[in-house]
Design a protein around this motif. Structure first.
Motif, PDB file in Angstrom:
ATOM      1  N   GLU A  44       3.634   0.768  -0.149  1.00 41.02           N
ATOM      2  CA  GLU A  44       4.672   0.921  -1.192  1.00 41.02           C
ATOM      3  C   GLU A  44       6.237   1.227  -0.507  1.00 41.02           C
ATOM      4  O   GLU A  44       6.003   1.685   0.680  1.00 41.02           O
ATOM      5  CB  GLU A  44       4.488   2.007  -2.141  1.00 41.02           C
ATOM      6  N   GLY A  96       3.600  -1.460  -6.253  1.00 42.72           N
ATOM      7  CA  GLY A  96       2.386  -1.783  -6.710  1.00 42.72           C
ATOM      8  C   GLY A  96       1.416  -2.600  -5.562  1.00 42.72           C
ATOM      9  O   GLY A  96       0.461  -3.650  -6.220  1.00 42.72           O
ATOM     10  N   GLU A  98      -1.224  -2.007  -3.854  1.00 41.31           N
ATOM     11  CA  GLU A  98      -2.579  -2.027  -3.900  1.00 41.31           C
ATOM     12  C   GLU A  98      -3.088  -2.501  -5.193  1.00 41.31           C
ATOM     13  O   GLU A  98      -4.237  -3.265  -5.164  1.00 41.31           O
ATOM     14  CB  GLU A  98      -2.848  -0.557  -3.875  1.00 41.31           C
ATOM     15  N   ARG A  99      -2.430  -2.308  -6.263  1.00 44.84           N
ATOM     16  CA  ARG A  99      -2.599  -2.938  -7.576  1.00 44.84           C
ATOM     17  C   ARG A  99      -2.588  -4.460  -7.329  1.00 44.84           C
ATOM     18  O   ARG A  99      -3.702  -5.236  -7.999  1.00 44.84           O
ATOM     19  CB  ARG A  99      -1.749  -2.547  -8.658  1.00 44.84           C
ATOM     20  N   ALA A 102      -5.937  -5.605  -5.401  1.00 45.65           N
ATOM     21  CA  ALA A 102      -7.067  -5.487  -6.524  1.00 45.65           C
ATOM     22  C   ALA A 102      -7.147  -6.423  -7.598  1.00 45.65           C
ATOM     23  O   ALA A 102      -8.221  -7.116  -7.760  1.00 45.65           O
ATOM     24  CB  ALA A 102      -6.990  -3.884  -7.249  1.00 45.65           C
ATOM     25  N   GLU A 103      -6.168  -6.791  -8.146  1.00 37.11           N
ATOM     26  CA  GLU A 103      -6.183  -7.942  -9.070  1.00 37.11           C
ATOM     27  C   GLU A 103      -6.391  -9.211  -8.488  1.00 37.11           C
ATOM     28  O   GLU A 103      -7.016 -10.062  -9.185  1.00 37.11           O
ATOM     29  CB  GLU A 103      -4.749  -8.097  -9.716  1.00 37.11           C
TER      30      GLU A 103
END
Length: 108
Positions: A44, A96, A98-99, A102-103
């Motif tokens: 981040e 964001g 890591e998100r 993951a997505e």
């Protein structure tokens, strides 16, 4: 035939999404285009770097696994890459991060 997208396509998607969000993404090591595992260094803005990858979670389902070593992050991924030449290593610096990973790679 697997329902998963090729690794090269997933890496391209993550780099594009990072760029679209105003971040920075780079491939540190190219792996197998079709089935190579993907190790992502995520950060981040102003935050510490972490390593995440696709794996099996505690429930046995696909999840994003934190693989951050206690120290020497660069040495860790280089040793992994030496043992697995098919491994992709990417770095994403974006809000964001890591998100985003993951997505893209941990979705069923």
């Amino acid at each position: 035939m697997s329902g998963r997208l090729p690794s090269g396509v997933l890496v391209s998607a993550m780099l594009r999404r990072t760029n679209d969000a105003g971040g920075f993404g780079v491939v540190l090591a190219r792996g197998d285009e079709q089935g190579g595992a993907i190790l992502a260094i995520v950060a981040e803005p102003g935050g510490a770097e972490r390593l995440v990858e696709r794996g099996l979670g505690a429930t046995g389902r696909v999840a994003l696994i934190d693989s951050t070593p206690a120290e020497d992050l660069s040495g860790y991924w280089r040793r992994r890459r030496a043992r697995d030449p098919d491994l992709w290593v990417i770095e994403l610096q974006v809000a964001g991060a890591e998100r985003l990973v993951a997505e893209t790679i941990a979705a069923d």
